[in-house]
Enzyme design. Structure first.
Site, PDB file in Angstrom:
ATOM      1  N   LEU A 170       0.810  -1.145   0.211  1.00 51.10           N
ATOM      2  CA  LEU A 170      -0.171  -0.121  -0.058  1.00 51.10           C
ATOM      3  C   LEU A 170       1.029   1.536  -0.090  1.00 51.10           C
ATOM      4  O   LEU A 170       1.978   1.208   0.438  1.00 51.10           O
ATOM      5  CB  LEU A 170      -0.999   0.068   1.370  1.00 51.10           C
ATOM      6  CG  LEU A 170      -2.044  -0.928   1.515  1.00 51.10           C
ATOM      7  CD1 LEU A 170      -2.622  -0.799   2.735  1.00 51.10           C
ATOM      8  CD2 LEU A 170      -2.894  -0.845   0.281  1.00 51.10           C
ATOM      9  N   ASP A 171       0.554   2.384  -0.817  1.00 49.12           N
ATOM     10  CA  ASP A 171       1.345   3.564  -0.770  1.00 49.12           C
ATOM     11  C   ASP A 171       1.397   3.992   0.440  1.00 49.12           C
ATOM     12  O   ASP A 171       0.502   3.844   1.485  1.00 49.12           O
ATOM     13  CB  ASP A 171       0.721   4.523  -1.327  1.00 49.12           C
ATOM     14  CG  ASP A 171       0.681   4.301  -2.990  1.00 49.12           C
ATOM     15  OD1 ASP A 171       1.077   3.245  -3.431  1.00 49.12           O
ATOM     16  OD2 ASP A 171       0.088   4.932  -3.841  1.00 49.12           O
ATOM     17  N   ARG A 172       2.301   5.003   0.974  1.00 47.84           N
ATOM     18  CA  ARG A 172       2.350   5.614   2.374  1.00 47.84           C
ATOM     19  C   ARG A 172       1.091   6.146   2.810  1.00 47.84           C
ATOM     20  O   ARG A 172       0.653   6.195   3.759  1.00 47.84           O
ATOM     21  CB  ARG A 172       3.498   6.438   2.314  1.00 47.84           C
ATOM     22  CG  ARG A 172       3.571   7.132   3.741  1.00 47.84           C
ATOM     23  CD  ARG A 172       4.834   8.145   3.520  1.00 47.84           C
ATOM     24  NE  ARG A 172       5.063   8.636   4.697  1.00 47.84           N
ATOM     25  CZ  ARG A 172       5.618   9.927   5.044  1.00 47.84           C
ATOM     26  NH1 ARG A 172       5.862  10.450   3.931  1.00 47.84           N
ATOM     27  NH2 ARG A 172       5.701  10.455   6.199  1.00 47.84           N
ATOM     28  N   ASN A 173       0.116   6.889   1.808  1.00 44.75           N
ATOM     29  CA  ASN A 173      -0.954   7.471   2.130  1.00 44.75           C
ATOM     30  C   ASN A 173      -2.360   6.642   1.767  1.00 44.75           C
ATOM     31  O   ASN A 173      -3.369   7.346   1.662  1.00 44.75           O
ATOM     32  CB  ASN A 173      -1.052   8.898   1.252  1.00 44.75           C
ATOM     33  CG  ASN A 173       0.087   9.795   1.791  1.00 44.75           C
ATOM     34  OD1 ASN A 173       0.527   9.809   2.896  1.00 44.75           O
ATOM     35  ND2 ASN A 173       0.673  10.553   0.867  1.00 44.75           N
ATOM     36  N   THR A 174      -2.066   5.588   1.743  1.00 43.92           N
ATOM     37  CA  THR A 174      -3.250   4.667   1.424  1.00 43.92           C
ATOM     38  C   THR A 174      -3.539   3.585   2.773  1.00 43.92           C
ATOM     39  O   THR A 174      -2.582   3.236   3.296  1.00 43.92           O
ATOM     40  CB  THR A 174      -3.097   3.679   0.099  1.00 43.92           C
ATOM     41  OG1 THR A 174      -2.936   4.545  -0.725  1.00 43.92           O
ATOM     42  CG2 THR A 174      -4.155   2.818  -0.288  1.00 43.92           C
TER      43      THR A 174
END
Length: 147
Positions: A12-16
């Site tokens: 997952l992306d850092r902001n997900t």
């Protein structure tokens, strides 16, 4: 949770936020990360402005990004009243694919939550918490009986 080495399945992306599978079964991790298994992923997308019906249609029919064509398997508004919220189902595992789809059409994703991954949901698991898989879920993943 265990003494064995833990392997992440995907990322997952850092902001997900959302469903992320961790396993101590390296063979299963390799199988689930291989593109041939086309794991179904569903995301709840929050954008900075209302998403038009025509853009939903474009995403469903397919758009071209810098690394090739992509189309959603399914896409619809996640809320009847808030057109900034969209649910999107994809099988692609390309890096930041959901964000790039919306950015290519002029939207900024302000929040992204993966609510479904390879047959697993985040139901009844609060943010930051985790749970062990059931035997049935492990069997489903090992048999490839997921979408």
């Amino acid at each position: 949770a265990c003494r064995e080495r833990i392997y992440p399945v995907g990322r997952l992306d850092r902001n997900t936020t959302g469903v992320l599978l961790l396993t101590n079964d390296g063979e299963l991790a390799s199988k689930l990360t291989h593109p041939q298994f086309r794991k179904k992923k569903i995301y709840h997308v929050f954008t900075d402005k209302n998403v038009s019906v025509s853009d939903l249609r474009r995403i469903a029919e397919g758009i071209t990004l810098d690394d090739g064509d992509i189309k959603a398997d399914a896409i619809e508004y996640a809320s009847e009243t808030d057109k900034k919220q969209v649910g999107i189902e994809i099988h692609s595992g390309r890096n930041r694919i959901v964000r790039r789809i919306f950015e290519s059409l002029g939207y900024r994703v302000v929040k992204l939550d993966r609510v479904y991954f390879a047959g697993l949901t985040k139901k009844n698991v609060r943010r930051g918490d985790w749970r062990f898989l059931t035997e049935k879920e492990v069997t489903m993943l090992k048999m490839g009986a997921f979408e």
